[in-house]
Design a protein around this motif. Structure first.
Motif, PDB file in Angstrom:
ATOM      1  N   GLY A 135      37.793   1.866  23.191  1.00 35.33           N
ATOM      2  CA  GLY A 135      36.509   2.337  23.709  1.00 35.33           C
ATOM      3  C   GLY A 135      35.948   1.534  24.851  1.00 35.33           C
ATOM      4  O   GLY A 135      34.927   1.913  25.441  1.00 35.33           O
ATOM      5  N   LEU A 136      36.623   0.443  25.220  1.00 35.02           N
ATOM      6  CA  LEU A 136      36.112  -0.409  26.284  1.00 35.02           C
ATOM      7  C   LEU A 136      37.250  -1.227  26.883  1.00 35.02           C
ATOM      8  O   LEU A 136      38.057  -1.799  26.148  1.00 35.02           O
ATOM      9  N   VAL A 137      37.318  -1.243  28.218  1.00 33.12           N
ATOM     10  CA  VAL A 137      38.246  -2.150  28.893  1.00 33.12           C
ATOM     11  C   VAL A 137      37.503  -3.473  29.069  1.00 33.12           C
ATOM     12  O   VAL A 137      36.567  -3.571  29.861  1.00 33.12           O
ATOM     13  N   HIS A 138      37.907  -4.467  28.306  1.00 34.99           N
ATOM     14  CA  HIS A 138      37.200  -5.737  28.303  1.00 34.99           C
ATOM     15  C   HIS A 138      37.413  -6.488  29.615  1.00 34.99           C
ATOM     16  O   HIS A 138      38.377  -6.232  30.344  1.00 34.99           O
ATOM     17  N   GLU A 139      36.523  -7.420  29.885  1.00 37.73           N
ATOM     18  CA  GLU A 139      36.558  -8.142  31.159  1.00 37.73           C
ATOM     19  C   GLU A 139      37.891  -8.843  31.380  1.00 37.73           C
ATOM     20  O   GLU A 139      38.442  -8.805  32.480  1.00 37.73           O
ATOM     21  N   ARG A 140      38.423  -9.484  30.349  1.00 39.10           N
ATOM     22  CA  ARG A 140      39.697 -10.184  30.499  1.00 39.10           C
ATOM     23  C   ARG A 140      40.852  -9.203  30.694  1.00 39.10           C
ATOM     24  O   ARG A 140      41.804  -9.487  31.422  1.00 39.10           O
ATOM     25  N   GLU A 141      40.758  -8.038  30.044  1.00 44.46           N
ATOM     26  CA  GLU A 141      41.780  -7.015  30.255  1.00 44.46           C
ATOM     27  C   GLU A 141      41.737  -6.497  31.686  1.00 44.46           C
ATOM     28  O   GLU A 141      42.785  -6.299  32.317  1.00 44.46           O
ATOM     29  N   LEU A 142      40.522  -6.273  32.203  1.00 45.95           N
ATOM     30  CA  LEU A 142      40.397  -5.759  33.565  1.00 45.95           C
ATOM     31  C   LEU A 142      40.923  -6.776  34.578  1.00 45.95           C
ATOM     32  O   LEU A 142      41.595  -6.409  35.548  1.00 45.95           O
ATOM     33  N   ALA A 143      40.655  -8.059  34.341  1.00 44.72           N
ATOM     34  CA  ALA A 143      41.176  -9.098  35.228  1.00 44.72           C
ATOM     35  C   ALA A 143      42.704  -9.121  35.178  1.00 44.72           C
ATOM     36  O   ALA A 143      43.372  -9.270  36.213  1.00 44.72           O
ATOM     37  N   PHE A 144      43.261  -8.970  33.971  1.00 41.01           N
ATOM     38  CA  PHE A 144      44.719  -8.903  33.797  1.00 41.01           C
ATOM     39  C   PHE A 144      45.291  -7.724  34.580  1.00 41.01           C
ATOM     40  O   PHE A 144      46.257  -7.868  35.335  1.00 41.01           O
ATOM     41  N   LEU A 145      44.677  -6.563  34.426  1.00 41.35           N
ATOM     42  CA  LEU A 145      45.173  -5.352  35.080  1.00 41.35           C
ATOM     43  C   LEU A 145      45.040  -5.444  36.600  1.00 41.35           C
ATOM     44  O   LEU A 145      45.926  -4.988  37.332  1.00 41.35           O
ATOM     45  N   ALA A 146      43.954  -6.035  37.069  1.00 40.26           N
ATOM     46  CA  ALA A 146      43.766  -6.192  38.513  1.00 40.26           C
ATOM     47  C   ALA A 146      44.837  -7.102  39.099  1.00 40.26           C
ATOM     48  O   ALA A 146      45.360  -6.838  40.194  1.00 40.26           O
ATOM     49  N   GLU A 147      45.184  -8.159  38.375  1.00 35.50           N
ATOM     50  CA  GLU A 147      46.219  -9.067  38.864  1.00 35.50           C
ATOM     51  C   GLU A 147      47.587  -8.397  38.837  1.00 35.50           C
ATOM     52  O   GLU A 147      48.396  -8.582  39.763  1.00 35.50           O
ATOM     53  N   ILE A 148      47.851  -7.600  37.813  1.00 32.91           N
ATOM     54  CA  ILE A 148      49.101  -6.827  37.780  1.00 32.91           C
ATOM     55  C   ILE A 148      49.176  -5.910  38.997  1.00 32.91           C
ATOM     56  O   ILE A 148      50.209  -5.827  39.678  1.00 32.91           O
ATOM     57  N   GLY A 149      48.076  -5.208  39.289  1.00 34.33           N
ATOM     58  CA  GLY A 149      48.051  -4.324  40.454  1.00 34.33           C
ATOM     59  C   GLY A 149      48.316  -5.073  41.741  1.00 34.33           C
ATOM     60  O   GLY A 149      49.046  -4.593  42.624  1.00 34.33           O
ATOM     61  N   ARG A 150      47.737  -6.257  41.869  1.00 33.72           N
ATOM     62  CA  ARG A 150      47.940  -7.054  43.086  1.00 33.72           C
ATOM     63  C   ARG A 150      49.398  -7.464  43.227  1.00 33.72           C
ATOM     64  O   ARG A 150      49.990  -7.347  44.303  1.00 33.72           O
ATOM     65  N   ILE A 151      49.988  -7.946  42.126  1.00 31.34           N
ATOM     66  CA  ILE A 151      51.393  -8.367  42.168  1.00 31.34           C
ATOM     67  C   ILE A 151      52.306  -7.187  42.471  1.00 31.34           C
ATOM     68  O   ILE A 151      53.296  -7.316  43.203  1.00 31.34           O
ATOM     69  N   PHE A 152      51.976  -6.033  41.927  1.00 29.88           N
ATOM     70  CA  PHE A 152      52.773  -4.837  42.178  1.00 29.88           C
ATOM     71  C   PHE A 152      52.648  -4.353  43.620  1.00 29.88           C
ATOM     72  O   PHE A 152      53.418  -3.489  44.055  1.00 29.88           O
TER      73      PHE A 152
END
Length: 237
Positions: A135-152
């Motif tokens: 029900g919520l993308v937590h702040e640490r999850e969003l930071a993780f996903l943003a870094e994955i996107g950057r690396i990709f």
């Protein structure tokens, strides 16, 4: 389920006594399927979703039942393959290598073959589906996903489009389609049709998305269709 049978082959190829790591698994994929580009891409995709899901769970610190359910929606695991999948999940979770190293290796494996590797965006899409399951993308999850996107190598716009589709949904249909609010209906329709073509199952299969992961495409199309119909309905009214 062929992709999971191949995963078993990969895990068995790790030398006895050797350290089970994501690096060893990626090298096994490259070695075992060196002459089979399609299988190599499909297995790499499956490993990416499993391993990065584990890394994300570790980053967040909590593995909830809805997240496990979402993971199993993306990857339909037959009972006989459950052990292999969760062995890989545990290897990824315990591996001392950070997710950044693995994401970079995955990008290299993918872009060795295709400079514009859309498969990486599909991996990120699957991770967002899992992250939002509680029900919520937590702040640490969003930071993780943003870094994955950057690396990709995703642009800010590409990452924002994926994020908005999962987080904003019906609240901002223009953002889901990647449009400015109030864009003309003709522009909205053109963008909608382009997204439909881009996400057709045949297109996804051509870029290496396994059949088992078409759940991602189905959910993506639901969001795109809902956004377009929301906008066109309001415009017609």
């Amino acid at each position: 389920m062929q992709i999971l049978s191949n995963l078993n082959t990969v895990l068995q190829a790790i030398p006895a006594g050797g350290r089970a790591s994501l690096e060893a698994i990626l090298e096994s994929i490259r070695t075992l399927f060196g002459g089979d580009r399609e299988t190599r891409r499909r297995v790499a995709f499956g490993v990416a979703v499993i391993a990065l899901s584990a890394k994300m769970a570790k980053a967040d610190g909590i593995v909830s039942q809805p997240e496990i359910t979402a993971f199993r929606q993306i990857l339909e695991i037959p009972p006989e393959e459950m052990r292999n999948v969760f062995r890989l999940y545990d290897i990824a979770k315990e591996d001392i290598a950070g997710f950044e190293i693995y994401a970079a290796r995955l990008r290299g494996l993918c872009r060795d073959e295709d400079e514009d590797c859309q498969l990486l965006a599909d991996v990120l899409d699957g991770l967002f589906h899992i992250a939002k399951a509680d029900g919520l993308v937590h702040e640490r999850e969003l930071a993780f996903l943003a870094e994955i996107g950057r690396i990709f190598g995703l642009t800010d716009q590409e990452f924002a489009r994926i994020k908005n589709r999962h987080i904003l949904g019906a609240e901002n249909p223009y953002a889901v389609l990647g449009l400015d609010p109030g864009a003309p209906l003709a522009e909205t329709r053109a963008r909608y049709l382009a997204l439909v073509r881009e996400n057709h199952p045949d297109r996804l299969a051509a870029r290496g998305v396994p059949d088992e992961f078409m759940f991602i495409a189905t959910e993506r199309m639901k969001a795109i269709n809902a956004a377009y119909h929301s906008i066109s309905g309001k415009t017609a009214a």
